[in-house]
Design a protein around this motif. Structure first.
Motif, PDB file in Angstrom:
ATOM      1  N   ASN A 183       4.750 -13.372 -14.108  1.00  0.00           N
ATOM      2  CA  ASN A 183       3.574 -14.201 -14.350  1.00  0.00           C
ATOM      3  C   ASN A 183       3.410 -15.153 -13.162  1.00  0.00           C
ATOM      4  O   ASN A 183       4.267 -16.012 -12.924  1.00  0.00           O
ATOM      5  CB  ASN A 183       3.766 -14.990 -15.644  1.00  0.00           C
ATOM      6  CG  ASN A 183       2.564 -15.825 -16.004  1.00  0.00           C
ATOM      7  OD1 ASN A 183       1.679 -16.056 -15.201  1.00  0.00           O
ATOM      8  ND2 ASN A 183       2.557 -16.302 -17.249  1.00  0.00           N
ATOM      9  N   PRO A 184       2.313 -15.043 -12.375  1.00  0.00           N
ATOM     10  CA  PRO A 184       2.156 -15.873 -11.168  1.00  0.00           C
ATOM     11  C   PRO A 184       2.136 -17.376 -11.452  1.00  0.00           C
ATOM     12  O   PRO A 184       2.689 -18.162 -10.680  1.00  0.00           O
ATOM     13  CB  PRO A 184       0.817 -15.423 -10.586  1.00  0.00           C
ATOM     14  CG  PRO A 184       0.475 -14.153 -11.245  1.00  0.00           C
ATOM     15  CD  PRO A 184       1.218 -14.104 -12.535  1.00  0.00           C
ATOM     16  N   VAL A 185       1.531 -17.795 -12.557  1.00  0.00           N
ATOM     17  CA  VAL A 185       1.471 -19.220 -12.889  1.00  0.00           C
ATOM     18  C   VAL A 185       2.876 -19.752 -13.174  1.00  0.00           C
ATOM     19  O   VAL A 185       3.281 -20.797 -12.664  1.00  0.00           O
ATOM     20  CB  VAL A 185       0.536 -19.457 -14.099  1.00  0.00           C
ATOM     21  CG1 VAL A 185       0.566 -20.903 -14.540  1.00  0.00           C
ATOM     22  CG2 VAL A 185      -0.878 -19.006 -13.771  1.00  0.00           C
ATOM     23  N   ARG A 186       3.605 -19.004 -13.953  1.00  0.00           N
ATOM     24  CA  ARG A 186       4.978 -19.421 -14.295  1.00  0.00           C
ATOM     25  C   ARG A 186       5.870 -19.423 -13.060  1.00  0.00           C
ATOM     26  O   ARG A 186       6.714 -20.303 -12.892  1.00  0.00           O
ATOM     27  CB  ARG A 186       5.519 -18.456 -15.348  1.00  0.00           C
ATOM     28  CG  ARG A 186       6.911 -18.748 -15.794  1.00  0.00           C
ATOM     29  CD  ARG A 186       6.911 -19.338 -17.190  1.00  0.00           C
ATOM     30  NE  ARG A 186       8.242 -19.721 -17.577  1.00  0.00           N
ATOM     31  CZ  ARG A 186       8.921 -19.142 -18.546  1.00  0.00           C
ATOM     32  NH1 ARG A 186       8.386 -18.183 -19.232  1.00  0.00           N
ATOM     33  NH2 ARG A 186      10.123 -19.553 -18.841  1.00  0.00           N
ATOM     34  N   MET A 187       5.667 -18.460 -12.180  1.00  0.00           N
ATOM     35  CA  MET A 187       6.459 -18.388 -10.955  1.00  0.00           C
ATOM     36  C   MET A 187       6.180 -19.589 -10.052  1.00  0.00           C
ATOM     37  O   MET A 187       7.098 -20.148  -9.454  1.00  0.00           O
ATOM     38  CB  MET A 187       6.169 -17.071 -10.226  1.00  0.00           C
ATOM     39  CG  MET A 187       7.137 -16.771  -9.147  1.00  0.00           C
ATOM     40  SD  MET A 187       8.773 -16.603  -9.849  1.00  0.00           S
ATOM     41  CE  MET A 187       9.707 -16.398  -8.377  1.00  0.00           C
ATOM     42  N   GLU A 188       4.922 -20.014  -9.962  1.00  0.00           N
ATOM     43  CA  GLU A 188       4.572 -21.188  -9.145  1.00  0.00           C
ATOM     44  C   GLU A 188       5.192 -22.457  -9.730  1.00  0.00           C
ATOM     45  O   GLU A 188       5.683 -23.306  -8.990  1.00  0.00           O
ATOM     46  CB  GLU A 188       3.046 -21.323  -9.048  1.00  0.00           C
ATOM     47  CG  GLU A 188       2.588 -22.389  -8.095  1.00  0.00           C
ATOM     48  CD  GLU A 188       3.100 -22.202  -6.678  1.00  0.00           C
ATOM     49  OE1 GLU A 188       3.372 -23.228  -6.014  1.00  0.00           O
ATOM     50  OE2 GLU A 188       3.235 -21.049  -6.213  1.00  0.00           O
ATOM     51  N   GLU A 189       5.185 -22.576 -11.054  1.00  0.00           N
ATOM     52  CA  GLU A 189       5.836 -23.717 -11.691  1.00  0.00           C
ATOM     53  C   GLU A 189       7.326 -23.746 -11.376  1.00  0.00           C
ATOM     54  O   GLU A 189       7.893 -24.806 -11.101  1.00  0.00           O
ATOM     55  CB  GLU A 189       5.638 -23.662 -13.206  1.00  0.00           C
ATOM     56  CG  GLU A 189       4.222 -23.909 -13.662  1.00  0.00           C
ATOM     57  CD  GLU A 189       4.039 -23.659 -15.150  1.00  0.00           C
ATOM     58  OE1 GLU A 189       4.999 -23.216 -15.824  1.00  0.00           O
ATOM     59  OE2 GLU A 189       2.929 -23.922 -15.644  1.00  0.00           O
ATOM     60  N   THR A 190       7.951 -22.590 -11.397  1.00  0.00           N
ATOM     61  CA  THR A 190       9.372 -22.496 -11.085  1.00  0.00           C
ATOM     62  C   THR A 190       9.633 -22.885  -9.634  1.00  0.00           C
ATOM     63  O   THR A 190      10.598 -23.588  -9.337  1.00  0.00           O
ATOM     64  CB  THR A 190       9.884 -21.067 -11.356  1.00  0.00           C
ATOM     65  OG1 THR A 190       9.629 -20.736 -12.724  1.00  0.00           O
ATOM     66  CG2 THR A 190      11.367 -20.947 -11.082  1.00  0.00           C
ATOM     67  N   ARG A 191       8.774 -22.441  -8.724  1.00  0.00           N
ATOM     68  CA  ARG A 191       8.933 -22.804  -7.313  1.00  0.00           C
ATOM     69  C   ARG A 191       8.823 -24.319  -7.118  1.00  0.00           C
ATOM     70  O   ARG A 191       9.606 -24.918  -6.379  1.00  0.00           O
ATOM     71  CB  ARG A 191       7.878 -22.094  -6.464  1.00  0.00           C
ATOM     72  CG  ARG A 191       8.199 -20.662  -6.177  1.00  0.00           C
ATOM     73  CD  ARG A 191       7.270 -20.099  -5.099  1.00  0.00           C
ATOM     74  NE  ARG A 191       7.447 -18.667  -5.016  1.00  0.00           N
ATOM     75  CZ  ARG A 191       6.563 -17.767  -5.432  1.00  0.00           C
ATOM     76  NH1 ARG A 191       5.416 -18.153  -5.926  1.00  0.00           N
ATOM     77  NH2 ARG A 191       6.822 -16.483  -5.329  1.00  0.00           N
ATOM     78  N   LYS A 192       7.832 -24.935  -7.761  1.00  0.00           N
ATOM     79  CA  LYS A 192       7.660 -26.391  -7.639  1.00  0.00           C
ATOM     80  C   LYS A 192       8.869 -27.132  -8.199  1.00  0.00           C
ATOM     81  O   LYS A 192       9.360 -28.086  -7.599  1.00  0.00           O
ATOM     82  CB  LYS A 192       6.388 -26.836  -8.364  1.00  0.00           C
ATOM     83  CG  LYS A 192       5.114 -26.453  -7.640  1.00  0.00           C
ATOM     84  CD  LYS A 192       3.895 -26.898  -8.430  1.00  0.00           C
ATOM     85  CE  LYS A 192       2.614 -26.463  -7.741  1.00  0.00           C
ATOM     86  NZ  LYS A 192       1.420 -26.832  -8.512  1.00  0.00           N
ATOM     87  N   ARG A 193       9.329 -26.688  -9.366  1.00  0.00           N
ATOM     88  CA  ARG A 193      10.487 -27.328  -9.987  1.00  0.00           C
ATOM     89  C   ARG A 193      11.727 -27.189  -9.098  1.00  0.00           C
ATOM     90  O   ARG A 193      12.477 -28.153  -8.905  1.00  0.00           O
ATOM     91  CB  ARG A 193      10.749 -26.724 -11.373  1.00  0.00           C
ATOM     92  CG  ARG A 193      11.827 -27.419 -12.147  1.00  0.00           C
ATOM     93  CD  ARG A 193      11.956 -26.918 -13.585  1.00  0.00           C
ATOM     94  NE  ARG A 193      12.043 -25.474 -13.690  1.00  0.00           N
ATOM     95  CZ  ARG A 193      11.079 -24.698 -14.206  1.00  0.00           C
ATOM     96  NH1 ARG A 193       9.959 -25.235 -14.629  1.00  0.00           N
ATOM     97  NH2 ARG A 193      11.244 -23.395 -14.287  1.00  0.00           N
TER      98      ARG A 193
END
Length: 91
Positions: free
Chosen positions: A54-64
């Motif tokens: 999921n691209p949205v979830r992956m971006e959240e993980t990268r930011k975190r």
């Protein structure tokens, strides 16, 4: 002389029996493994449903992860005991 022949025959039978048992045990282990491992279709379905797909979830993980790495870097550069909490070191 006859006793020697019987002993060697029994020893050979024990060896054959133990080897047969080992081969059977390996066969059972391989069969169990083959049943447990998912097939190609199931593997594709699992990969499709991973959170990383999921691209949205992956971006959240990268930011975190970026924030966490920033905090770790800051903690490594200070002499304060950051494990004690927000107040810094208690004096």
């Amino acid at each position: 002389m006859l006793q020697f022949g019987v002993d060697s025959t029994m020893s050979a039978m024990r060896t054959v029996l133990s080897m047969t048992g080992m081969v059977a045990l390996l066969g059972v282990g391989y069969g169990t493994w083959a049943l447990i491992v998912p097939g190609e279709e199931r593997r594709k379905e699992i990969i499709k449903n991973l959170p990383e797909s999921n691209p949205v979830r992956m971006e959240e993980t990268r930011k975190r992860n970026a924030l966490l790495m920033q905090k770790l870097k800051e903690a490594a550069e200070t002499n304060e005991n950051v494990a004690r909490g927000m107040g810094g070191s208690a004096k």
